[in-house]
Design an enzyme around this catalytic site. Structure first.
Site, short mmCIF file in Angstrom:
data_model
loop_
_atom_site.label_atom_id
_atom_site.label_comp_id
_atom_site.label_asym_id
_atom_site.label_seq_id
_atom_site.Cartn_x
_atom_site.Cartn_y
_atom_site.Cartn_z
N SER A 210 33.28 107.16 82.52
CA SER A 210 31.60 107.86 82.93
C SER A 210 30.38 106.67 84.03
O SER A 210 31.83 106.41 84.99
CB SER A 210 30.91 107.21 81.97
OG SER A 210 29.53 108.23 82.53
N ARG A 378 26.56 111.19 83.65
CA ARG A 378 25.32 111.94 82.18
C ARG A 378 25.95 113.65 81.99
O ARG A 378 25.40 114.07 81.21
CB ARG A 378 23.91 111.97 82.81
CG ARG A 378 22.98 112.21 82.23
CD ARG A 378 20.95 112.59 82.59
NE ARG A 378 21.28 111.11 83.23
CZ ARG A 378 20.62 110.89 84.03
NH1 ARG A 378 21.03 112.15 85.39
NH2 ARG A 378 20.10 109.58 84.26
N VAL A 500 20.10 106.29 74.90
CA VAL A 500 20.72 106.46 76.16
C VAL A 500 20.93 107.33 77.65
O VAL A 500 20.63 108.08 77.86
CB VAL A 500 22.38 106.45 75.96
CG1 VAL A 500 22.17 105.06 74.99
CG2 VAL A 500 23.18 107.49 75.32
N GLU A 501 21.28 106.71 78.13
CA GLU A 501 20.99 106.84 80.48
C GLU A 501 19.97 107.77 80.13
O GLU A 501 20.23 109.13 80.51
CB GLU A 501 22.52 107.88 79.66
CG GLU A 501 24.03 107.38 79.38
CD GLU A 501 24.93 108.52 80.15
OE1 GLU A 501 24.87 109.33 81.39
OE2 GLU A 501 26.24 108.39 79.72
N GLY A 502 19.29 106.65 79.79
CA GLY A 502 18.05 107.50 80.11
C GLY A 502 16.93 108.22 79.05
O GLY A 502 17.11 109.52 78.69
#
Length: 825
Positions: A210, A378, A500-502
């Site tokens: 990723s 994402r 996570v990831e925003g």
């Protein structure tokens, strides 16, 4: 006759607006209508003259660009520039990055369904499928949840070795660099399968594929960086991580305090031009075991060694673990789901400028690089992992609800449990379709900034709702941790994935609509860009054309929203006119697409730059766009699978649930709109006949729930791609093996129960009652043997673990003080 003429002109305008005709055609239609009445001499020369002058006063300046630009577009452009909010460079990068796919059609107010249905329904190649059925299946058989999460707090060494040997960390790396070169669909399939067994293994495989430096190097790295790092990353000789988040910069990642200063220094015995880095990162997955650290820092050039600019902007560097000044190795403990995660710190870490990803040419471009590639990751990683967890939840809960009995009845037959089962199945269907659609977009060459945010937010939110229902149905079985437990860690870890990831709150309130309103809208971004053109004449000409296209677009969507709302969508074109039920689905989506487009334009027009602070409004409109996208994904899947009739109840439940959420979100936006006059207009246009959508009904929920309780093609399609093997004692696999036997034994159990109620069986224990039943010919000896075997299976399935107290007292043998307190960090 005057009224008839005015009514005719109004009708022509409404028809032109509904169809979205061009201004010239619209004007010609009005003039032709007027001419027909004039030729007939009606309604008299005075009325004709007044109406003719009115028409001329409107149509002439609108159709003459010079007049239009001088008296309308020019003054508006001046005000427009004042209305625009100030955007930072990072905000501009985020706004302009990525591509727009199907979400743009939904924002148009008039989606072309043919485009959706013409998209290919991608499948895995034979090589990719062989990997999923081979190494990925074998890996799942090696994973023991209790061993990983409790005994080792890590994957066993043999699992790490297996992942490296089979290039699990190199799925996205092309074959020319020693990787597998897999598609996003294969990436999705592998993560889905692994995550259905272990979130720890899923996370460790996901990150290198990723936002790990591999993808950044692949897209932006120099040839030297590609040739050095990619082959090593593919086989696990190097383990990557990426450091973005810090103690004071989380969701506001652009404000990172971590910095680098351009200077001269010594590196590997040579004096070179480089940068001295200072950073403090946390929550970095794979950091404790990483050998190469991707790093985002703000780069400064105070001595102007590279030019006249002091603040060079966010840049991305590759930092080898052994570099002097790097501090890495300690771990965080994320909610007892112990994937490798920890801090990365550095003090006066010196590296040459060629350690920057892409070299010195990419200085200051780091945020745009991250935004574009984060959208790809994402859109695949978390939605795929959530899909695996959701499918496993559906599989396990359906089997358990049939096997587990209370009051001599499978608990899945009780209406309260049916309600939960319907939610589990419907949301699993939605997540699966959503993750497939975003992975497809990536494979088709898109960088889906908006749809990936939709997928990340809604997949993780629905997965959390699913695990709540799964736990509720399982009761104590899901709570007691131990080797037999297959749910507890999923329940504990569910908040991780929404963070996570925003963070999901930020994603919903700021990204989906905040970014989508600009990127997906056919005019807004172009208008912003036109307003910034330095040549005044060119700026005005470009802006004028866009402005009047935008006005026509807004009028069209207002009319379409009202007309389609009034007719319940019956005047819209659908791609499946011969299927009444499916046609109604497309009509609803077309109607609400127009409603979203109109509501978005009214919001931007009346609020301007203040819309940025109206997060609740933005979130609700984002919910509408999201649910339209999810419904589209479900319909695309259903159509591509040749409309399996047995899947229709699940599609119907998920669709009506989404449509009800659209109505709720629009109603919230309308009822709370800051301007009361616009509130009335929005209510009239969007809900001309009231709010008539309803949640999925009980009868539909009953049909959906029953589909989870028995093996079937529908249940197989819903849970396709997860690990179902009973090898190595996998609890859910054992349940799946037992389920047909339990179902086959149910008629025998009913015979026993009938005899018991008739007073024929009066023994105390179950075993004694079974012997009585054999002696009374209620069941045969072979049937009694079957009942005994099934009972043993059921008792094993519902069993939970127990421990000696000292085994759980880890503090006696392990230090229970953290290495760093939050203050020290």
């Amino acid at each position: 006759m005057t009224a008839l003429l005015l009514l005719s002109l109004l009708t022509v305008s409404l028809v032109c607006a509904f169809l979205g005709t061009r201004l010239l055609i619209w004007s010609s239609a009005l003039l032709l209508t007027f001419a027909l009445f004039a030729v007939a001499g009606e309604p008299g020369w005075i009325s004709l003259t007044l109406i003719g002058l009115l028409l001329a006063g409107i149509l002439v300046p609108l159709n003459l660009p010079a007049l239009r630009q001088r008296f309308i577009s020019g003054p508006f452009l001046i005000q427009y520039r004042k209305m625009l909010p100030q955007l930072s460079d990072t905000e501009k990068d985020a706004m302009e990055s990525g591509t727009v796919g199907w979400e743009g059609e939904l924002f148009s107010g008039k989606p072309d369904w043919k485009k959706l249905l013409d998209q290919p329904y991608l499948e895995l190649t034979s090589e990719e499928q062989a990997f999923v059925d081979g190494p990925a299946e074998e890996l799942c058989g090696m994973l023991r949840q209790w061993e990983i999460t409790h005994e080792l707090a890590d994957l066993p060494p043999e699992v790490w070795a297996f992942c490296k040997k089979n290039k699990f960390f190199g799925m996205i790396i092309p074959k020319q660099f020693g990787g597998l070169g897999f598609s996003a669909m294969a990436h999705r399939a592998v993560l889905q399968k692994i995550s259905s067994v272990s979130a720890v293994a899923g996370s460790n495989v996901a990150v290198p594929n990723s936002l790990g430096p591999a993808e950044l190097i692949l897209h932006y790295g120099t040839d030297e960086q590609k040739n050095h790092y990619l082959p090593r990353l593919a086989v696990g000789d190097d383990i990557p991580c990426f450091g973005l988040t810090g103690p004071t910069a989380g969701s506001d990642a652009t404000s990172i305090p971590d910095y680098g200063v351009v200077c001269e220094g010594e590196y590997q015995g040579k004096k070179v031009l480089g940068m001295r880095l200072n950073f403090d990162k946390r929550y970095i997955t794979l950091a404790p075991v990483a050998t190469v650290i991707g790093l985002a820092v703000r780069l400064y050039d105070p001595d102007k060694l590279l030019g006249d600019t002091r603040d060079l902007g966010i840049s991305l560097a590759l930092v080898p673990r052994e570099t002097p000044g790097v501090e890495v190795g300690t771990r965080h403990m994320p909610l007892n789901v112990p994937f490798q995660n920890g801090p990365v710190r550095g003090k006066d870490v010196f590296l040459p400028l060629d350690a920057l990803i892409g070299g010195s040419d990419m200085i200051g471009k780091g945020w745009r690089m991250l935004v574009e590639l984060l959208s790809v990751g994402r859109g695949v990683t978390l939605p795929s992992s959530s899909t695996g967890g959701a499918k496993m939840g559906s599989l396990a809960t359906g089997a358990y609800a049939r096997i587990r009995k209370q009051f001599n009845l499978p608990i899945g037959r009780f209406e309260g449990v049916e309600e939960a089962l319907a939610r589990i199945a419907g949301k699993t269907y939605a997540i699966s379709a959503l993750s497939r659609m975003t992975a497809t977009a990536v494979d088709l060459g898109e960088k889906p900034a908006i749809s990936s945010a939709i997928a990340k937010y809604h997949a993780t939110e629905m997965a959390q709702q699913i695990i709540k229902d799964v736990m509720d149905v399982h009761g104590g079985k899901g709570i007691i941790l131990g080797p037999r437990n297959y749910l507890g860690r999923a329940w504990q870890g569910s908040p991780i994935w929404i963070t996570v990831e925003g963070a999901n709150i930020m994603t919903r309130c700021l990204m989906i609509f905040g970014q989508g309103a600009i990127r997906c809208h056919p005019f807004v971004l172009k208008e912003i860009q036109a307003s910034g053109i330095s040549d005044p004449d060119q700026a005005l000409k470009t802006f004028d054309k866009l402005l009047f296209g935008h006005v026509g677009y807004s009028i069209r969507n207002a009319v379409r929203s009202f007309v389609l709302g009034f007719s319940r969508g019956h005047l819209s074109r659908v791609p499946v006119p011969n299927d009444r039920r499916l046609a109604s689905y497309y009509r609803k989506l077309t109607r609400y697409s127009a409603a979203l487009a109109f509501a978005a334009d009214i919001s931007m027009l009346t609020l301007g730059g203040k819309l940025k602070q109206k997060e609740r409004l933005s979130a609700r409109l984002g919910d509408v766009l999201s649910q339209l996208y999810i419904c589209s994904a479900m319909l695309a899947r259903y159509e591509a699978q040749d409309r399996p009739s047995t899947d229709q109840p699940i599609l119907a439940w998920a669709f009506h649930d989404a449509i009800y959420k659209i109505q709720t979100a629009l109603a919230g936006a309308v009822d709370n709109f800051p301007n009361r006059y616009m509130r009335l207009l929005l209510s009239l246009v969007i809900f001309p006949t009231g709010r008539r959508e309803r949640e999925p009904g009980d009868r539909l929920g009953h049909r959906v729930a029953q589909l989870l309780l028995s093996p079937s093609a529908t249940r197989d399609r819903l849970t396709q791609g997860v690990y179902k093997s009973a090898a190595n004692g996998h609890p859910v696999g054992l349940m799946e093996e037992a389920l047909p036997q339990v179902i086959a034994a149910e008629p025998l159990e009913r015979r026993l129960l009938k005899a018991q109620r008739a007073g024929q069986l009066d023994a105390i224990t179950w075993e004694e009652q079974l012997e009585q039943a054999v002696s009374l010919s209620v069941v045969t000896r072979d049937e009694a043997k079957t009942l005994t075997q099934v009972r043993e299976l059921v008792l094993e399935i519902i069993a939970v673990d127990e421990f000696e107290s000292e085994v759980l007292e880890l503090g006696k043998t392990m230090g229970n003080e953290p290495l760093h307190t939050s203050e020290a960090a």
